[in-house]
Design a protein around this motif. Structure first.
Motif, PDB file in Angstrom:
ATOM      1  N   ARG A 175     -11.912   1.543  -6.213  1.00  0.00           N
ATOM      2  CA  ARG A 175     -12.232   0.230  -5.666  1.00  0.00           C
ATOM      3  C   ARG A 175     -10.955  -0.600  -5.599  1.00  0.00           C
ATOM      4  O   ARG A 175     -10.226  -0.692  -6.583  1.00  0.00           O
ATOM      5  CB  ARG A 175     -13.271  -0.475  -6.539  1.00  0.00           C
ATOM      6  N   ILE A 176     -10.701  -1.203  -4.448  1.00  0.00           N
ATOM      7  CA  ILE A 176      -9.569  -2.112  -4.277  1.00  0.00           C
ATOM      8  C   ILE A 176     -10.161  -3.479  -3.998  1.00  0.00           C
ATOM      9  O   ILE A 176     -10.878  -3.665  -3.006  1.00  0.00           O
ATOM     10  CB  ILE A 176      -8.642  -1.664  -3.131  1.00  0.00           C
ATOM     11  N   MET A 210      -5.196  -7.631   1.981  1.00  0.00           N
ATOM     12  CA  MET A 210      -6.021  -6.547   1.483  1.00  0.00           C
ATOM     13  C   MET A 210      -6.233  -5.454   2.529  1.00  0.00           C
ATOM     14  O   MET A 210      -6.219  -4.255   2.221  1.00  0.00           O
ATOM     15  CB  MET A 210      -7.382  -7.100   1.054  1.00  0.00           C
ATOM     16  N   ALA A 211      -6.405  -5.855   3.786  1.00  0.00           N
ATOM     17  CA  ALA A 211      -6.625  -4.879   4.848  1.00  0.00           C
ATOM     18  C   ALA A 211      -5.438  -3.936   4.982  1.00  0.00           C
ATOM     19  O   ALA A 211      -5.599  -2.720   5.161  1.00  0.00           O
ATOM     20  CB  ALA A 211      -6.888  -5.595   6.172  1.00  0.00           C
ATOM     21  N   THR A 226      -8.993   8.729  -4.584  1.00  0.00           N
ATOM     22  CA  THR A 226      -9.590   7.560  -3.928  1.00  0.00           C
ATOM     23  C   THR A 226     -11.091   7.692  -3.724  1.00  0.00           C
ATOM     24  O   THR A 226     -11.718   6.780  -3.184  1.00  0.00           O
ATOM     25  CB  THR A 226      -8.935   7.331  -2.553  1.00  0.00           C
ATOM     26  N   GLU A 252      -8.344 -11.244   2.918  1.00  0.00           N
ATOM     27  CA  GLU A 252      -8.495  -9.960   3.574  1.00  0.00           C
ATOM     28  C   GLU A 252      -7.304  -9.513   4.419  1.00  0.00           C
ATOM     29  O   GLU A 252      -7.166  -8.328   4.684  1.00  0.00           O
ATOM     30  CB  GLU A 252      -9.761  -9.977   4.445  1.00  0.00           C
ATOM     31  N   GLY A 309       0.810  -1.214   0.000  1.00  0.00           N
ATOM     32  CA  GLY A 309       0.000   0.000   0.000  1.00  0.00           C
ATOM     33  C   GLY A 309       0.841   1.260   0.000  1.00  0.00           C
ATOM     34  O   GLY A 309       0.464   2.275  -0.604  1.00  0.00           O
ATOM     35  N   VAL A 338      -3.363   2.920   1.465  1.00  0.00           N
ATOM     36  CA  VAL A 338      -3.746   3.630   0.243  1.00  0.00           C
ATOM     37  C   VAL A 338      -4.781   4.706   0.539  1.00  0.00           C
ATOM     38  O   VAL A 338      -4.656   5.861   0.095  1.00  0.00           O
ATOM     39  CB  VAL A 338      -4.275   2.651  -0.825  1.00  0.00           C
ATOM     40  N   TYR A 339      -5.816   4.352   1.293  1.00  0.00           N
ATOM     41  CA  TYR A 339      -6.861   5.335   1.563  1.00  0.00           C
ATOM     42  C   TYR A 339      -6.377   6.457   2.491  1.00  0.00           C
ATOM     43  O   TYR A 339      -6.926   7.555   2.485  1.00  0.00           O
ATOM     44  CB  TYR A 339      -8.093   4.645   2.141  1.00  0.00           C
ATOM     45  N   ARG A 358      -5.427  -1.500   1.867  1.00  0.00           N
ATOM     46  CA  ARG A 358      -6.450  -0.461   1.969  1.00  0.00           C
ATOM     47  C   ARG A 358      -6.112   0.571   3.058  1.00  0.00           C
ATOM     48  O   ARG A 358      -6.319   1.771   2.887  1.00  0.00           O
ATOM     49  CB  ARG A 358      -7.806  -1.104   2.272  1.00  0.00           C
ATOM     50  N   GLU A 359      -5.585   0.070   4.170  1.00  0.00           N
ATOM     51  CA  GLU A 359      -5.256   0.946   5.300  1.00  0.00           C
ATOM     52  C   GLU A 359      -4.345   2.087   4.866  1.00  0.00           C
ATOM     53  O   GLU A 359      -4.560   3.255   5.227  1.00  0.00           O
ATOM     54  CB  GLU A 359      -4.588   0.109   6.390  1.00  0.00           C
TER      55      GLU A 359
END
Length: 403
Positions: free
Chosen positions: A366-367, A346-347, A362, A343, A317, A353-354, A350-351
């Motif tokens: 969608r990720i 993925m978690a 953003t 996940e 990320g 990148v967002y 996302r943590e």
């Protein structure tokens, strides 16, 4: 001899069908059946012109009858549609320690498939000879033969000069640098052979199969290596020398003292790849030899394995946040063997990148996890070939040769 891939997609605008039968054929690639009158109305071409071009396409087998339309009086008009079964594609996904070989139709539907243990370090001749042998066997299993073959698509786990199909200094592929993959395969299969980096074709396969409406798309492979496939404005971006998307060797700040196999310090791959995670678990006293061991431990609920996978997601990320700001994709898909862990990775992605990317970049981003899974590369290899052999110029050449 064909060494490069075209970039054709099904067209829908009348301005694209003012050429020959190859241009008209692009309208039919969406699979929807149409009458000659409907095609004439859509294209603005004379019915006699449409009829002659449809007849040529029918004679080639690329287009076939698809029932009749409702009649407004008199004989019901015939409908015609693309016939994806007329030819087949041999798709090959070569990984570090595996190979998947498949036969698909011209819509990338898999007709036969074989998954094999194969070390890419065995060298190009051993790997490609096995791919050809398995491909011929699969053709027979699918009830087809080499005469039905439209082309061969091959994905390799390293940098590839797409225009020649030759690997360029691939770090995990001893003996492959500069090898003429196209010429070698064409000794046995004299058809168009197209070669690309595996992440590029994964991006192509994933996007075509599951995200066709998203023209700005990013695919991230997290496995033995880490890379990305970039689709911008609907076109796969390879860069000047075929190395676009090589995220694995972008520096991660927390890795200043971590040596990468490329010779630099702090590369993402040295921190977040499967081997890197296994090495980190070993340092923590948890036995793991490779990425698959990490995934097994995660599945068993091992807390340390879950934590290193989550941190790997944060590291990915960290790099991806910059990429999102730079390219502004609408979709980022995480794939590869570690991506299939779900996940936990993925978690972490996302943590960061967002948190780190610009809000505008953003806002609608969608990720997601890969939907194609380990078939993404096979689907992409098939698409790479069909985009080339079904391009307008290729269709015209085929019809002229047949005539």
């Amino acid at each position: 001899m064909t060494k490069t891939a075209g970039s054709s997609t099904a067209a829908s605008e009348p301005a694209t069908v003012q050429g020959g039968a190859g241009d008209l054929f692009q309208l039919l690639r969406d699979g929807r059946a149409r009458t000659r009158a409907e095609l004439a109305l859509t294209t603005g071409l004379a019915r006699s012109t449409v009829a002659a071009r449809i007849d040529a396409l029918i004679a080639s087998g690329l287009v076939g009858p698809a029932g009749e339309a409702n009649s407004s009086g008199g004989r019901p008009p015939s409908r015609f549609a693309f016939n994806p079964a007329v030819r087949v594609v041999l798709a090959v996904d070569v990984g570090a320690t595996h190979m998947i070989v498949a036969v698909t139709d011209l819509n990338s539907n898999v007709l036969a498939e074989q998954r094999l243990a194969q070390d890419v370090a065995d060298g190009p001749e051993a790997v490609l000879a096995r791919a050809v042998k398995e491909g011929l066997s699969l053709l027979a299993a699918a009830g087809r033969d080499a005469a039905d073959l439209a082309g061969v698509g091959i994905g390799l786990p390293g940098p590839v000069e797409h225009s020649t199909g030759q690997p360029v200094k691939p770090p995990i592929m001893p003996g492959w640098d500069g090898f003429d993959v196209v010429a070698y395969v064409q000794r046995s299969l004299p058809v168009p052979v197209l070669v690309d980096n595996d992440v590029n074709i994964m991006a192509l396969g994933e996007r075509t199969a599951h995200w066709p409406e998203d023209d700005n798309f990013l695919f991230i492979k997290v496995a033995t290596g880490i890379g990305s496939g970039i689709i911008s404005s609907g076109t796969l971006q390879r860069g000047a020398n075929g190395t676009a998307g090589d995220l694995g060797h972008v520096r991660v700040p927390r890795g200043d003292d971590v040596l990468c196999r490329c010779g630099n310090y702090g590369c993402l791959e040295a921190l977040a790849s499967g081997p890197a995670l296994a090495a980190e678990l070993n340092r923590q006293g948890v036995q793991a030899a490779k990425g698959s061991d990490v995934l097994r431990l995660v599945a068993q609920g091992n807390l340390q394995a879950i934590q290193v996978l989550r941190q790997a997601g944060r590291d990915v990320g960290d790099v991806l946040a910059t990429v999102v700001n730079l390219l502004n994709p609408s979709v980022v898909v995480i794939g590869g063997s570690l991506g299939q862990a779900g996940e936990h990775l993925m978690a972490g992605v996302r943590e960061v990148v967002y948190r780190r990317s610009l809000p505008l970049a953003t806002a609608q981003l969608r990720i997601a996890l890969s939907l194609a899974g380990d078939r993404a590369a096979i689907l992409g290899a098939s698409q790479m070939v069909t985009q080339h052999v079904l391009a307008p110029a290729a269709i015209e050449a085929t019809l002229q040769a047949a005539g």
